[in-house]
Design an enzyme around this catalytic site. Sequence first.
Site, short mmCIF file in Angstrom:
data_model
loop_
_atom_site.label_atom_id
_atom_site.label_comp_id
_atom_site.label_asym_id
_atom_site.label_seq_id
_atom_site.Cartn_x
_atom_site.Cartn_y
_atom_site.Cartn_z
N ASP A 67 -17.00 8.24 -1.34
CA ASP A 67 -15.70 8.06 -0.69
C ASP A 67 -15.27 9.43 -0.17
O ASP A 67 -15.87 10.46 -0.51
CB ASP A 67 -14.70 7.49 -1.72
CG ASP A 67 -13.33 7.17 -1.11
OD1 ASP A 67 -13.22 7.07 0.12
OD2 ASP A 67 -12.36 7.03 -1.90
N ARG A 104 0.87 -1.19 0.00
CA ARG A 104 0.00 0.00 0.00
C ARG A 104 0.89 1.22 0.00
O ARG A 104 1.79 1.35 0.85
CB ARG A 104 -0.90 0.04 1.24
CG ARG A 104 -1.50 1.44 1.45
CD ARG A 104 -2.54 1.54 2.53
NE ARG A 104 -3.76 0.89 2.11
CZ ARG A 104 -4.94 1.10 2.69
NH1 ARG A 104 -5.05 1.96 3.68
NH2 ARG A 104 -6.01 0.47 2.27
N HIS A 155 -7.54 0.87 -6.11
CA HIS A 155 -7.73 0.10 -4.88
C HIS A 155 -8.53 -1.16 -5.24
O HIS A 155 -9.69 -1.30 -4.88
CB HIS A 155 -8.48 0.96 -3.86
CG HIS A 155 -8.44 0.44 -2.46
ND1 HIS A 155 -7.64 -0.62 -2.06
CD2 HIS A 155 -9.11 0.83 -1.33
CE1 HIS A 155 -7.82 -0.84 -0.77
NE2 HIS A 155 -8.70 0.01 -0.32
N CYS A 165 -16.20 2.70 1.16
CA CYS A 165 -15.08 1.81 1.47
C CYS A 165 -14.59 1.97 2.90
O CYS A 165 -13.94 1.07 3.43
CB CYS A 165 -13.94 2.06 0.48
SG CYS A 165 -13.42 3.78 0.43
N ARG A 171 -13.86 -7.46 3.05
CA ARG A 171 -12.44 -7.22 2.70
C ARG A 171 -11.61 -8.45 3.03
O ARG A 171 -10.72 -8.84 2.31
CB ARG A 171 -11.88 -6.02 3.50
CG ARG A 171 -12.48 -4.66 3.20
CD ARG A 171 -12.35 -4.24 1.77
NE ARG A 171 -11.00 -4.32 1.26
CZ ARG A 171 -9.99 -3.50 1.58
NH1 ARG A 171 -10.18 -2.50 2.39
NH2 ARG A 171 -8.78 -3.65 1.05
N GLN A 220 -10.55 -3.58 -2.75
CA GLN A 220 -11.78 -3.00 -2.21
C GLN A 220 -12.97 -3.31 -3.13
O GLN A 220 -14.07 -3.60 -2.67
CB GLN A 220 -11.61 -1.49 -2.03
CG GLN A 220 -12.85 -0.79 -1.50
CD GLN A 220 -13.15 -1.10 -0.04
OE1 GLN A 220 -12.26 -1.06 0.80
NE2 GLN A 220 -14.41 -1.40 0.27
N1 CP Z 1 -11.13 0.59 2.95
C1 CP Z 1 -9.84 0.53 3.32
O1 CP Z 1 -8.94 0.27 2.53
O2 CP Z 1 -9.63 0.73 4.65
P1 CP Z 1 -8.23 0.90 5.37
O3 CP Z 1 -7.64 2.20 4.88
O4 CP Z 1 -8.55 0.93 6.84
O5 CP Z 1 -7.35 -0.26 5.01
N1 NVA Z 2 -9.76 7.23 -1.56
C1 NVA Z 2 -9.38 6.78 -0.23
C2 NVA Z 2 -9.69 5.33 -0.04
C3 NVA Z 2 -9.40 4.80 1.34
C4 NVA Z 2 -9.70 3.34 1.49
C5 NVA Z 2 -7.91 7.06 0.02
O1 NVA Z 2 -7.08 6.76 -0.85
O2 NVA Z 2 -7.58 7.59 1.08
#
Ligand code: CP
Ligand code: NVA
Length: 333
Positions: free
Chosen positions: A228, A105, A132, A269, A314, A135
């Site tokens: 989101d 990540r 992502h 998400c 998830r 997700q």
């Molecule tokens: N939705 C999601 O990716 O959550 P986190 O940022 O907590 O991993």
């Molecule tokens: N768009 C958000 C998604 C988090 C799961 C981010 O990248 O912070």
Amino acid sequence: MLKGKSFLKLLDFTTEELQYLLDLSKKLKADKKNGTEKKMMSGKNIALIFEKTSTRTRCAFEVGAYDQGANVTYIGPSVSQIGDKESMEDTAKVLGRFYDGIEYRGYGQELVETLAEHSSVPVWNGLTTEFHPTQVLADFLTILEKKGTLKGIKFAYLGDGKNNMASSLMIGAAKFGMDFTIVAPKEYFPDKELAETALKLAEENGGRISFTDDRIGGVKDADIVYTDVWVSMGESYDVWEERIDRLSYYQVNSELIKHAKDDYLFMHCLPAFHDLNTKVAKEIEKKYGIKEMEVTDEVFRSKNSVVFDEAENRMHTIKAVMVATLGDGEYPL
Ligand code: CP
Ligand code: NVA
């Protein structure tokens, strides 16, 4: 079917392969609940690289790996040499000799692609600036559970149409023949090239992708209303003012949601800015005087909201990605 393959973005997979991952997720979820889950990753070692924070994704990879008999090493933001002192290419060459699979990540998509290119083990994208993909698997499993199908589902995504969730959902929707609309101010519509790719995919799969700045028309008769955060991880706090100014009109609230189908699902998400109980939300309220952002607390907590089902999924879907690409043999479906 997917052994040895990395999971970097949905564009790399056929609809059949994605459907297989959803079928496998469903089976792994049922087996876990019945106490009949088979371990396919005994003794495997997995590295979890997080250059951004996480609750769901990290825990999903950890629990999924442990359930399957694998071991994990968590490498959190700013504790390793990655980026500061060592390139992603060298990191990949080192970790590929230690580990059987690597989750990443972080920032640019090119980083996770480089990791996959040079590590010679499966690499899984746990979120980049652009995409992502895990997700989307959780979201689509949730829709399947609640609505029984993906094809023809009317899906409205409101808010920042340029971020990783909007892009990933749009590609996923196109692959599964959904009727998908980005509802946002025009300057927040997705990147043109990606939108063209999605339009083409949707045509091939009997779906529809559209873009509108008309919030009521966009939400009309929707089965799914998704939003989101307006500012994603890694973006400067300086953009809050502009996002609040441009995106507040697209907030998912009880007035707007009346235009969706009666049995619509609200999805997000997470994490979500729906109340004031977080440090960042309090700072935003103090600075800009707004109390709720992309979704109101009322909609977030309503009976139509399935956000915690998505969160649970998830784990089952991430486990499926690991089992499919790294497991010993095929998991019996
Ligand atoms: N939705 C999601 O990716 O959550 P986190 O940022 O907590 O991993
Ligand atoms: N768009 C958000 C998604 C988090 C799961 C981010 O990248 O912070």
